[in-house]
Design a protein around this motif. Structure first.
Motif, short mmCIF file in Angstrom:
data_model
loop_
_atom_site.label_atom_id
_atom_site.label_comp_id
_atom_site.label_asym_id
_atom_site.label_seq_id
_atom_site.Cartn_x
_atom_site.Cartn_y
_atom_site.Cartn_z
N SER A 3 0.70 -1.15 -0.04
CA SER A 3 0.07 0.01 0.07
C SER A 3 0.99 1.16 0.18
O SER A 3 1.92 1.37 0.92
CB SER A 3 -0.95 -0.08 1.28
N PRO A 4 0.59 2.21 -0.98
CA PRO A 4 1.58 3.35 -0.84
C PRO A 4 1.09 4.35 0.01
O PRO A 4 1.30 5.51 0.06
CB PRO A 4 1.34 3.84 -2.27
N GLN A 5 -0.08 4.01 0.92
CA GLN A 5 -0.63 4.89 2.05
C GLN A 5 -0.44 4.21 3.22
O GLN A 5 -0.11 2.91 3.30
CB GLN A 5 -2.06 5.17 1.36
N PRO A 6 -0.56 4.88 4.39
CA PRO A 6 -0.46 4.04 5.44
C PRO A 6 -1.61 3.04 5.65
O PRO A 6 -2.71 3.15 5.06
CB PRO A 6 -0.69 5.30 6.73
N LEU A 7 -1.33 2.09 6.23
CA LEU A 7 -2.41 1.15 6.27
C LEU A 7 -3.55 1.36 7.43
O LEU A 7 -3.19 2.05 8.64
CB LEU A 7 -1.86 -0.47 6.78
N VAL A 80 -6.67 3.56 13.98
CA VAL A 80 -5.06 3.56 13.75
C VAL A 80 -4.60 3.45 12.25
O VAL A 80 -4.92 2.51 11.41
CB VAL A 80 -4.59 2.44 14.74
N GLU A 81 -3.68 4.29 11.99
CA GLU A 81 -2.95 4.22 10.78
C GLU A 81 -1.38 3.89 11.03
O GLU A 81 -0.82 4.19 11.85
CB GLU A 81 -2.75 5.68 10.14
N SER A 82 -0.94 2.87 10.21
CA SER A 82 0.42 2.29 10.53
C SER A 82 1.11 2.42 9.15
O SER A 82 0.84 2.36 8.19
CB SER A 82 -0.15 0.64 10.71
N ALA A 140 8.93 -0.61 0.98
CA ALA A 140 9.23 0.40 -0.35
C ALA A 140 8.20 1.37 -0.62
O ALA A 140 8.28 2.51 -0.89
CB ALA A 140 9.49 -0.52 -1.57
N ALA A 141 6.92 0.74 -0.48
CA ALA A 141 5.82 1.50 -0.85
C ALA A 141 5.59 2.55 0.17
O ALA A 141 5.08 3.78 -0.03
CB ALA A 141 4.68 0.62 -0.73
N HIS A 142 6.10 2.57 1.56
CA HIS A 142 5.88 3.58 2.50
C HIS A 142 7.14 4.26 2.65
O HIS A 142 7.09 5.28 3.29
CB HIS A 142 5.76 2.89 3.75
N ALA A 143 8.19 4.04 1.87
CA ALA A 143 9.37 4.69 2.02
C ALA A 143 9.26 6.02 1.29
O ALA A 143 10.00 7.21 1.93
CB ALA A 143 10.66 4.06 1.04
N ALA A 144 8.32 6.35 0.34
CA ALA A 144 8.08 7.76 -0.14
C ALA A 144 7.00 8.46 0.64
O ALA A 144 6.99 9.81 0.42
CB ALA A 144 7.40 7.37 -1.67
N LEU A 145 6.45 7.98 1.57
CA LEU A 145 5.53 8.88 2.51
C LEU A 145 6.67 9.57 3.48
O LEU A 145 7.44 9.36 4.01
CB LEU A 145 4.76 7.93 3.32
N PRO A 146 5.87 10.90 3.72
CA PRO A 146 6.60 11.53 4.75
C PRO A 146 6.75 10.77 6.12
O PRO A 146 5.87 10.28 6.64
CB PRO A 146 5.70 12.99 4.82
#
Length: 161
Positions: A3-7, A80-82, A140-146
């Motif tokens: 997921s490219p967004q928080p879970l 909760v966002e993870s 990898a998907a979460h690495a681009a998130l702030p």
């Protein structure tokens, strides 16, 4: 799967028995809610309860940091966002943002370091290849998130002048 967004996998409400003598959720239950979110992430990665039953592998938390930002009272809905911050051959580092729902106000954050353990030996062991691949894909998907400002915080209060 990644997921490219928080879970957003876990939600629940503050139970009356979780209140302390101040009438708000006791600090231990913030940790419990975040632990429930960790379980949800591990199930999503297929490294949770069913994995443990199939393989005898599980996770142990070895370090956690909580910050408390908003009071919660009985009946308050929470979600909760993870984020998966880091995955390694034997470890996983997660960040949870506990939100008051529906306002979306941050109530707490939790950063937790988990190790993969063989329950028969109680020793840290590498993830299975397929599990590590899922971890790395989500990392990898979460690495681009702030990165939230609370990541890596240490215990302390700002100095007053």
């Amino acid at each position: 799967m990644a997921s490219p967004q928080p879970l957003s996998l876990h939600a629940e409400a503050v139970r009356p028995e979780w209140l302390d003598y101040n009438g708000h959720m006791n600090l231990a239950y913030y940790s419990l809610v975040c632990d429930h979110a960790t379980d949800a992430v591990m199930d999503w990665l297929d490294l949770g309860r069913a994995y443990r039953e199939r393989t005898g592998g599980s996770i142990f938390a070895v370090e956690a940091h909580l910050s408390y930002d908003r009071e919660l009272i009985a009946g308050d809905a929470m979600r909760v966002e993870s984020l998966l911050l880091e995955g390694g051959a034997r470890k996983l580092r997660l960040f949870h943002r506990l939100l008051h729902d529906p306002s979306g106000e941050q109530a707490a954050t939790n950063e937790v370091l988990l190790l993969h353990v063989d329950l028969s030996s109680r020793r840290v062991v590498p993830w299975p290849d397929d599990g590590l691949a899922r971890i790395k894909a989500l990392e990898a998907a979460h690495a681009a998130l702030p990165r939230p400002p609370e990541v890596g915080r240490r215990v302390g209060a700002p100095r007053s002048r």
